[in-house]
Write a protein that holds these residues in place. Structure first.
Motif, PDB file in Angstrom:
ATOM      1  N   PRO A  31       0.817  -1.228   0.000  1.00 24.79           N
ATOM      2  CA  PRO A  31       0.000   0.000   0.000  1.00 24.79           C
ATOM      3  C   PRO A  31       0.847   1.274   0.000  1.00 24.79           C
ATOM      4  O   PRO A  31       0.568   2.219  -0.736  1.00 24.79           O
ATOM      5  N   TYR A  32       1.887   1.291   0.833  1.00 25.67           N
ATOM      6  CA  TYR A  32       2.667   2.525   0.877  1.00 25.67           C
ATOM      7  C   TYR A  32       3.514   2.708  -0.381  1.00 25.67           C
ATOM      8  O   TYR A  32       3.717   3.836  -0.856  1.00 25.67           O
ATOM      9  N   ILE A  35       1.447   4.355  -3.002  1.00 21.68           N
ATOM     10  CA  ILE A  35       1.258   5.781  -2.690  1.00 21.68           C
ATOM     11  C   ILE A  35       2.525   6.568  -3.023  1.00 21.68           C
ATOM     12  O   ILE A  35       2.471   7.642  -3.633  1.00 21.68           O
ATOM     13  N   LEU A 265      -5.399  11.296   2.528  1.00 24.81           N
ATOM     14  CA  LEU A 265      -4.443  10.233   2.199  1.00 24.81           C
ATOM     15  C   LEU A 265      -4.409   9.162   3.301  1.00 24.81           C
ATOM     16  O   LEU A 265      -4.259   7.979   3.019  1.00 24.81           O
ATOM     17  N   GLU A 268      -7.285   6.919   2.561  1.00 23.50           N
ATOM     18  CA  GLU A 268      -7.022   6.078   1.388  1.00 23.50           C
ATOM     19  C   GLU A 268      -6.011   4.973   1.722  1.00 23.50           C
ATOM     20  O   GLU A 268      -6.200   3.804   1.375  1.00 23.50           O
ATOM     21  N   HIS A 269      -4.973   5.362   2.427  1.00 20.30           N
ATOM     22  CA  HIS A 269      -3.926   4.415   2.828  1.00 20.30           C
ATOM     23  C   HIS A 269      -4.554   3.316   3.701  1.00 20.30           C
ATOM     24  O   HIS A 269      -4.274   2.129   3.543  1.00 20.30           O
ATOM     25  N   SER A 272      -6.552   0.794   1.737  1.00 21.88           N
ATOM     26  CA  SER A 272      -5.675  -0.089   1.000  1.00 21.88           C
ATOM     27  C   SER A 272      -5.022  -1.117   1.944  1.00 21.88           C
ATOM     28  O   SER A 272      -4.888  -2.296   1.617  1.00 21.88           O
ATOM     29  N   LEU A 273      -4.640  -0.669   3.148  1.00 24.81           N
ATOM     30  CA  LEU A 273      -4.064  -1.600   4.132  1.00 24.81           C
ATOM     31  C   LEU A 273      -5.078  -2.655   4.554  1.00 24.81           C
ATOM     32  O   LEU A 273      -4.749  -3.834   4.688  1.00 24.81           O
ATOM     33  N   MET A 286      -1.822   0.814  10.787  1.00 21.08           N
ATOM     34  CA  MET A 286      -2.172   2.183  10.380  1.00 21.08           C
ATOM     35  C   MET A 286      -1.882   3.184  11.492  1.00 21.08           C
ATOM     36  O   MET A 286      -1.685   4.360  11.234  1.00 21.08           O
ATOM     37  N   HIS A 289       1.491   4.646  10.795  1.00 22.57           N
ATOM     38  CA  HIS A 289       1.442   5.534   9.618  1.00 22.57           C
ATOM     39  C   HIS A 289       0.714   6.834   9.961  1.00 22.57           C
ATOM     40  O   HIS A 289       1.166   7.921   9.607  1.00 22.57           O
ATOM     41  N   TYR A 293       1.935  10.633   9.523  1.00 19.07           N
ATOM     42  CA  TYR A 293       1.229  11.588   8.654  1.00 19.07           C
ATOM     43  C   TYR A 293       0.875  12.893   9.390  1.00 19.07           C
ATOM     44  O   TYR A 293       0.793  13.942   8.781  1.00 19.07           O
TER      45      TYR A 293
END
Ligand SMILES: Cc1cc2nc3c(=O)[nH]c(=O)nc-3n(C[C@H](O)[C@H](O)[C@H](O)COP(=O)(O)O)c2cc1C
Length: 332
Positions: A31-32, A35, A265, A268-269, A272-273, A286, A289, A293
């Motif tokens: 996922p990352y 991105i 983001l 979205e991230h 996806s994760l 997450m 992350h 962020y």
């Protein structure tokens, strides 16, 4: 101006710019990487995987090498100390979709170096060379090597190792400007990276402490490197690639993303994760992350505490959506 900002060839692979995402275990999953590519990383590097795990069919290791359409060119990194196993692992990585196979000779972790792997190879240059030669023979994609400057302050072996890698057929090298002994302390030694650049004719990526346009320019100018690899500066910050690119082009300073962009983001991230790793792991991963962020933003510590307690995807999403309005009032 350093003149570094141009397409870069790594063997048969051409990168649009010389700016690449460093391999980072626990960070650079699929996922990352997707991105980061979309935000301007010209090459993304997957988390290191054990050559033995790959060769002996460890499912978790195989899963780590799942590839998405949107992430090529992609480099997959393997670590190990046995030329034959490394060769077989490299072939497996190629069959999983690697555009480049990278050999880890920089990992400082005790568990790794006590097996003679990672940065331990900086103390056994003949074996390191054999590994590179075996891997080069086993794959048709370019092979690269990522190293540190040496084992400790008394052993600056990177130039000698780089020469051996080049002789064994490596297409590029990355040098993180610290010794194994330093782990992540001190600062990257740009003079040592420059010495490696001078010692080989294949492209060298400078790595260590690049967090913005100015530090990228310093890396380029003081080392003469062909490319720049960015690690921690890209955690929760894929925007860094466009920011660095703009700065290197004409010293344009691109403003940081707004709260709205960051939160969008994150969501979205997160989706996806969840899709890639499922709810339990996705929610937990997450948390790190999300804290990257939102680093430095108003009330981010309080936000982190709430996020860490979230027990469901909907609760997590609710917290992030609420955070946008708080951030919007207080930041930007
Ligand atoms: C959390 C984390 C995980 C890392 N994992 C890897 C890895 O799997 N393979 C590798 O070669 N380097 C790994 N590194 C090192 C980075 O690729 C990079 O060399 C280092 O962080 C210095 O660059 P930076 O100052 O831009 O972060 C890792 C670093 C961090 C912080």
């Amino acid at each position: 101006m350093s003149g570094i900002l141009k397409p870069l060839r790594i063997g048969t692979v051409t990168l649009e710019t010389p700016l690449v995402l460093a391999p980072m275990a626990g960070v650079c999953d699929l996922p990352y990487r997707v991105i980061a590519r979309r935000h301007g990383a010209a090459l993304v590097c997957a988390e290191m995987v054990s050559a033995k795990g790959l060769v002996y069919g460890n499912k978790h290791t195989r899963d780590m090498l799942t590839v998405a359409d949107g992430e090529h060119p992609l480099s997959m990194q393997i670590f190990g100390a046995e030329p034959d196993i490394m060769a077989r692992a490299a072939a497996a990585a190629e069959s999983c979709g690697a555009d480049i196979v990278d050999i880890n000779m920089g990992c400082p972790v005790r568990k790794v170096v006590t097996n003679g792997e990672g940065a331990a190879l900086m103390r056994d240059l003949p074996l390191a060379e054999k590994i590179v030669a075996a891997v080069v023979r086993a794959v048709s994609v370019p092979v690269t090597v990522k190293m540190r400057t040496g084992w400790d302050a008394a052993s600056f072996t990177a130039t000698e190792l780089a020469k051996r890698c080049e002789r064994a057929g490596a297409a590029a090298i990355t040098v993180h400007g610290r010794t194994r002994d330093q782990f992540y302390s001190g600062t990257a030694d740009l003079a040592k990276i420059a010495a490696v650049v001078r010692s080989v004719s294949i492209p060298v990526f400078g790595n260590g402490d690049v967090t913005d346009g100015r530090s990228a320019e310093r890396m380029a100018e003081q080392t003469g490197c062909a490319g720049i690899m960015i690690g921690r500066g890209a955690q929760g910050n894929p925007w860094i690639f466009r920011q660095v690119e703009a700065y290197l082009r004409d010293r344009t300073v691109v403003p940081p993303p707004t709260a709205k962009e960051r939160c969008a983001l994150i969501l979205e991230h997160f989706d996806s994760l969840l899709a890639f790793k499922g709810e339990y792991v996705g929610l937990r991963e997450m948390r790190s992350h999300a804290s990257w962020y939102t680093k430095g933003m108003y009330a981010s510590a309080a936000l982190r505490q709430r996020i860490n307690k979230a027990v469901s995807p909907d609760e997590f999403r609710g917290i992030i959506r609420e955070a946008v309005s708080v951030f919007e009032k207080r930041v930007d």
